[in-house]
Design an enzyme around this catalytic site. Structure first.
Site, PDB file in Angstrom:
ATOM      1  N   ASP A  67       0.821  -1.207   0.000  1.00 22.71           N
ATOM      2  CA  ASP A  67       0.000   0.000   0.000  1.00 22.71           C
ATOM      3  C   ASP A  67       0.855   1.256   0.000  1.00 22.71           C
ATOM      4  O   ASP A  67       2.067   1.217   0.197  1.00 22.71           O
ATOM      5  CB  ASP A  67      -0.953   0.009   1.207  1.00 22.71           C
ATOM      6  CG  ASP A  67      -0.294  -0.523   2.479  1.00 22.71           C
ATOM      7  OD1 ASP A  67       0.906  -0.254   2.675  1.00 22.71           O
ATOM      8  OD2 ASP A  67      -0.971  -1.208   3.267  1.00 22.71           O
ATOM      9  N   ASN A 137      -7.809  -4.187  14.106  1.00 22.35           N
ATOM     10  CA  ASN A 137      -9.171  -4.474  13.646  1.00 22.35           C
ATOM     11  C   ASN A 137      -9.207  -5.589  12.593  1.00 22.35           C
ATOM     12  O   ASN A 137     -10.223  -5.810  11.954  1.00 22.35           O
ATOM     13  CB  ASN A 137      -9.833  -3.212  13.100  1.00 22.35           C
ATOM     14  CG  ASN A 137      -9.113  -2.639  11.884  1.00 22.35           C
ATOM     15  OD1 ASN A 137      -8.144  -3.216  11.386  1.00 22.35           O
ATOM     16  ND2 ASN A 137      -9.590  -1.502  11.392  1.00 22.35           N
ATOM     17  N   HIS A 139      -7.295  -5.784   9.808  1.00 21.57           N
ATOM     18  CA  HIS A 139      -6.993  -5.433   8.422  1.00 21.57           C
ATOM     19  C   HIS A 139      -5.629  -5.976   7.996  1.00 21.57           C
ATOM     20  O   HIS A 139      -4.719  -6.135   8.804  1.00 21.57           O
ATOM     21  CB  HIS A 139      -7.097  -3.921   8.191  1.00 21.57           C
ATOM     22  CG  HIS A 139      -5.967  -3.092   8.732  1.00 21.57           C
ATOM     23  ND1 HIS A 139      -6.148  -2.120   9.682  1.00 21.57           N
ATOM     24  CD2 HIS A 139      -4.643  -3.064   8.439  1.00 21.57           C
ATOM     25  CE1 HIS A 139      -4.992  -1.535   9.949  1.00 21.57           C
ATOM     26  NE2 HIS A 139      -4.058  -2.103   9.206  1.00 21.57           N
ATOM     27  N   GLU A 144      -9.613  -2.575   5.079  1.00 27.62           N
ATOM     28  CA  GLU A 144     -10.306  -2.398   6.342  1.00 27.62           C
ATOM     29  C   GLU A 144     -11.509  -3.343   6.440  1.00 27.62           C
ATOM     30  O   GLU A 144     -11.950  -3.924   5.428  1.00 27.62           O
ATOM     31  CB  GLU A 144     -10.789  -0.946   6.457  1.00 27.62           C
ATOM     32  CG  GLU A 144      -9.685   0.095   6.418  1.00 27.62           C
ATOM     33  CD  GLU A 144      -8.911   0.208   7.725  1.00 27.62           C
ATOM     34  OE1 GLU A 144      -8.881  -0.762   8.495  1.00 27.62           O
ATOM     35  OE2 GLU A 144      -8.330   1.280   7.965  1.00 27.62           O
TER      36      GLU A 144
END
Length: 266
Positions: A67, A137, A139, A144
């Site tokens: 990313d 979380n 990811h 996400e």
């Protein structure tokens, strides 16, 4: 999944470095998928040490990062290009023309940029080993919760939790991007091998959901349950919520016998 539980973060980095070094040595033109964040820094440090000792060459290595922040210049101190240069690229003999990140400026169409990145990966022969971290979380990359399991490289809006988790890396008055370009979950699953590193108790809940929870878009990392060659390297803190630790440790001991005979990549 091959679940490997180690004592501490240092052992996780050492174990990951062995896997990366092995694929570089085995492949004529190895293609690595790279991750940023705090967890892989110690991995990159060990790879640099291997290189400086003359034990590892990056001469024929091609890399694709997971990313990059949207609309950020490569020279920006907060860009992932800068991160990779500081932690790996500037310290090894890699051809930086063969190091790719999924960039996208404001004047570029994110869909076009995403498709172009997918094509670059395809033209390189695909990723041999994809390095991953995991967010609190669940990811992976910047996929996400609610990300499609069939997603490809695209632009994503970051959750408030991710922004808060990453805010420690930005100065108080410094602009923090709220969007990023990221490989999709399907792109990650295309890699021949994936190696996920997780350390610390703050990752324990996400690790448990990834390994023993349902496969769901609410925990993007759970998609790795569907990967044929997923290696999960975690320390005892990250493994603390797993109830099957005894089996995982025993299974890994048995698997090591196979690795000793046939190598890590069989």
């Amino acid at each position: 999944m091959q679940i490997i539980i180690l004592e501490n973060a240092e052992q996780v980095a050492s174990g990951a470095a062995q896997w990366v070094a092995e694929v570089i040595k085995q492949k004529t033109n190895p293609v690595l998928g790279l991750a940023t964040g705090s967890t892989p820094i110690s991995l990159y440090k060990q790879l640099v040490e291997y290189h400086q000792k003359g034990q590892l060459s990056f001469e024929n290595v091609t890399t694709f990062n997971l990313d990059e922040y949207h609309n950020i210049e490569a020279e920006n101190p907060q860009s992932y290009r800068t991160f990779m240069k500081q932690n790996l690229f500037d310290h090894v003999n890699i051809d930086q023309e063969k190091t790719y990140l999924p960039t996208c400026r404001n004047d570029q169409n994110p869909r076009v940029q995403g498709l172009a990145y997918e094509e670059q990966i395809k033209n390189a022969g695909g990723v041999d080993l994809q390095i991953l971290g995991i967010g609190a979380n669940g990811h992976i990359g910047f996929n996400e919760p609610t990300s499609s399991l069939a997603s490809r490289t695209r632009i994503k809006t970051l959750t408030k939790q991710t922004l808060q988790d990453n805010s420690r890396l930005f100065k108080k008055d410094e602009y923090q991007p709220t969007m990023a370009m990221t490989m999709g979950i399907a792109t990650i699953l295309d890699a021949r091998y994936v190696l996920l590193m997780a350390t610390g108790k703050n990752k324990a809940a996400a690790v448990k959901q990834m390994i023993t929870g349902p496969v769901t878009a609410m925990c993007p990392a759970s998609a790795l349950q569907m990967h044929e060659n997923a290696i999960i390297l975690i320390d005892k803190d990250a493994a603390s919520e797993l109830t099957e630790q005894e089996y995982f440790q025993w299974a890994n001991q048995e698997h090591q016998k196979i690795n000793q005979t046939f190598g890590l990549f069989i």
